[in-house]
Design an enzyme around this catalytic site. Sequence first.
Site, mmCIF file in Angstrom:
data_model
loop_
_atom_site.group_PDB
_atom_site.id
_atom_site.type_symbol
_atom_site.label_atom_id
_atom_site.label_comp_id
_atom_site.label_asym_id
_atom_site.label_seq_id
_atom_site.Cartn_x
_atom_site.Cartn_y
_atom_site.Cartn_z
ATOM 1 N N GLY A 409 -7.908 33.106 33.227
ATOM 2 C CA GLY A 409 -7.283 33.206 32.076
ATOM 3 C C GLY A 409 -6.502 34.500 32.021
ATOM 4 O O GLY A 409 -5.765 34.743 32.889
ATOM 5 N N SER A 410 -6.612 35.323 30.729
ATOM 6 C CA SER A 410 -5.574 36.366 30.600
ATOM 7 C C SER A 410 -5.444 37.406 31.317
ATOM 8 O O SER A 410 -4.633 38.253 31.443
ATOM 9 C CB SER A 410 -5.834 36.710 29.027
ATOM 10 O OG SER A 410 -5.621 35.560 28.132
ATOM 11 N N THR A 411 -6.776 37.645 32.216
ATOM 12 C CA THR A 411 -6.670 38.620 33.533
ATOM 13 C C THR A 411 -5.250 38.530 34.325
ATOM 14 O O THR A 411 -5.191 39.301 35.036
ATOM 15 C CB THR A 411 -7.741 38.766 34.274
ATOM 16 O OG1 THR A 411 -8.095 37.340 34.851
ATOM 17 C CG2 THR A 411 -9.083 38.874 33.196
ATOM 18 N N LYS A 413 -2.623 38.009 33.221
ATOM 19 C CA LYS A 413 -1.294 38.241 32.661
ATOM 20 C C LYS A 413 -0.494 39.327 32.954
ATOM 21 O O LYS A 413 0.631 39.510 32.958
ATOM 22 C CB LYS A 413 -1.634 38.166 30.948
ATOM 23 C CG LYS A 413 -1.865 36.916 30.199
ATOM 24 C CD LYS A 413 -2.174 37.080 28.804
ATOM 25 C CE LYS A 413 -2.620 35.992 28.133
ATOM 26 N NZ LYS A 413 -3.161 35.912 26.645
#
Length: 671
Positions: A409-411, A413
Amino acid sequence: MKRKYLLLLTLLLTISFTFGCSSSDTPKASFEKYINAWNKNDYKTMYSILSTDSKKSISQKDFVSRYENIYDGIELNKISVMPEYPSSYKKDSKGNVPIPFKVTMNTVAGKVTFNDTASFKESNNTWYLNWSSEMIHPDLKKGYKIRIEKTPAKRGEIKGTNGSYLAQNGYIENVGIVPNKFTGDTEASKKQIADILQVDVNSISKKLSASYVQPDMFISIAKLSTDDTDKMSNLLKIPGIMITKTPARVYPLKEKAAMLTGYVQNISADELKKLKTKGYSRDNVIGKAGLEKIYEKQLKATDGAEIYIDSNYDKKIKTIAKKAPKNGKDVNLTIDTNIQSSLYDEYKADSGASVALNPKTGAVLALVSAPSYNPNDFVLGMPSDKWNALQNDANKPLLNRFKTTFAPGSTFKPITAAIALDAGKLNIDEDKKISGLKWQENSSWGNYFVTRDEAYSEPANLVNALVHSDNIYFAKTALAIGKDAFLSETKKLGIGQNLPFEYGLETSKITSNGSIKDDIQLADSGYGQGEVLMNPVQLASIYTAFVNNGNIVAPYLNSDKGTQSKVLIKDAFKPDTINTIINDLTQVVSNPEGTGHGAYMPDLPLAGKTGTAEIKKSQTDTTGTENGWFIAVNPSNPKLLVLEMYENVKGKGGSGYVVPNVKSIFQQFGK
């Protein structure tokens, strides 16, 4: 006529020679048959070659049982018999033919070698062996016995920091019944015992009715942990119950470190068959999982043993073989058992994985997989119903989650941003002019849109995109990088390759088949979705670059073999890129609108990134689940990096469910 008679006589002699002399008509042929049977442990065939006088001295049953008992006792795993056949056979004064031979045996006490002479006697054109117990060993006279004594060695222990233990040599409680003291209403007592131990009452009856049971024997029926004080107290109230301490492997952290340590059990018959030459015996335990298995060679203890000949009067006549015990070597880990315990305790009824490490040195301080199992149960004896319950548990307590991979997920980014910054594909101040909650590059995407959770009023620049965890921003950033560059740059970070780490981990990957098929997949990959799968340990190791001037530090677990501050990937990111990313990740926590603001502490400023990974079959799937992540580090004093991942956080606040737990670990151990 005379010529015909000579031809007939020659023919008869030839027939007589061919058919009258069997393969056993020489001492050598008989001994070869005996040796062949000896090598195969075919004691009945061996007995068939004995002379009549020898058979009078010992029955076939006793002959077979004596060889079996002796060889089983010394744990014979290989025997070699080498005869020295003479060029011609000469009978001794008794009319017997002697054949010298040498025997070499591999036993639990080491190699046994001796020389002896076999004596063969002819009867009815067949040669038979004059056998005595001295053919087992020259010093084994009639009535003497071969005995073995073992000296236990200590298995190496698994230690954490500050002398704490994850696996140690301790004791368990052996619960048993002494039949002649088991009085009163025994059936009621059996039921009471079964209720306390939570076992089938029939299993107790079966053990007590075994053929070998004597009235004054201690019959073991169960094993308990030394912590089971209530059970032991209740059991001891029943007449005939006896409890004794037994040395055993003990795991003090129980479920909290089970996936890390693994467990030992008694060596199986199949394992022993393969490992006999490696110094294992049937009394040994062997690592079955985790570090117990990984470091089996180092941890393994080799028991001492002495094989000797004993007279009728229990007097040691001669030592045949002797081997000193050899203790295993300890494994010293970087694990902080306090952090390990605290991280596991946070999961309670949840499932997930955690990694804590020192980002400057690479020392792994904790590796957690929840839920888990109690490794002590395997040592105590795992009932089949309990084992089946573990295997069928929907929460998968046997799944090692820190070993496997998950959508980050957003980790992911910050990694996408760092790649783009290094490649000159991202201007940190540029406003990408994003509006609304969904976006697509163009109409060729059809009904597919990248979505985000919120529309914010600030410019859609890097810092705000990280603070608000904007999927659309990082989808656009990935497209700016391009498919080939995205794949090649992530490969430079070690993604798609095995992480050099003592504990084998599943390999992280960007795509399932090595290529990104289209721009939609590339866009999704930019914010940690698509086909991106990351192992928690490897993800944590990449984050070490943000506090090590762009260098990724190698994680290590064994403090004796690992190297502190070993650079795994040098200059993974440029210094300016690192400064930008770490400053923005600080805003993710300190900014009241940041997704990680729940971890804000004025006296302990953290930099971190949340992530809520969607696990669903399609964009329109509403039945899928979500995994929540949070990774944090104190950039001003980077001695602790914590990654926590929780499964099934949908409806619990997504990654916001994880943030307070990471904060708690820093409050306890990060100051």
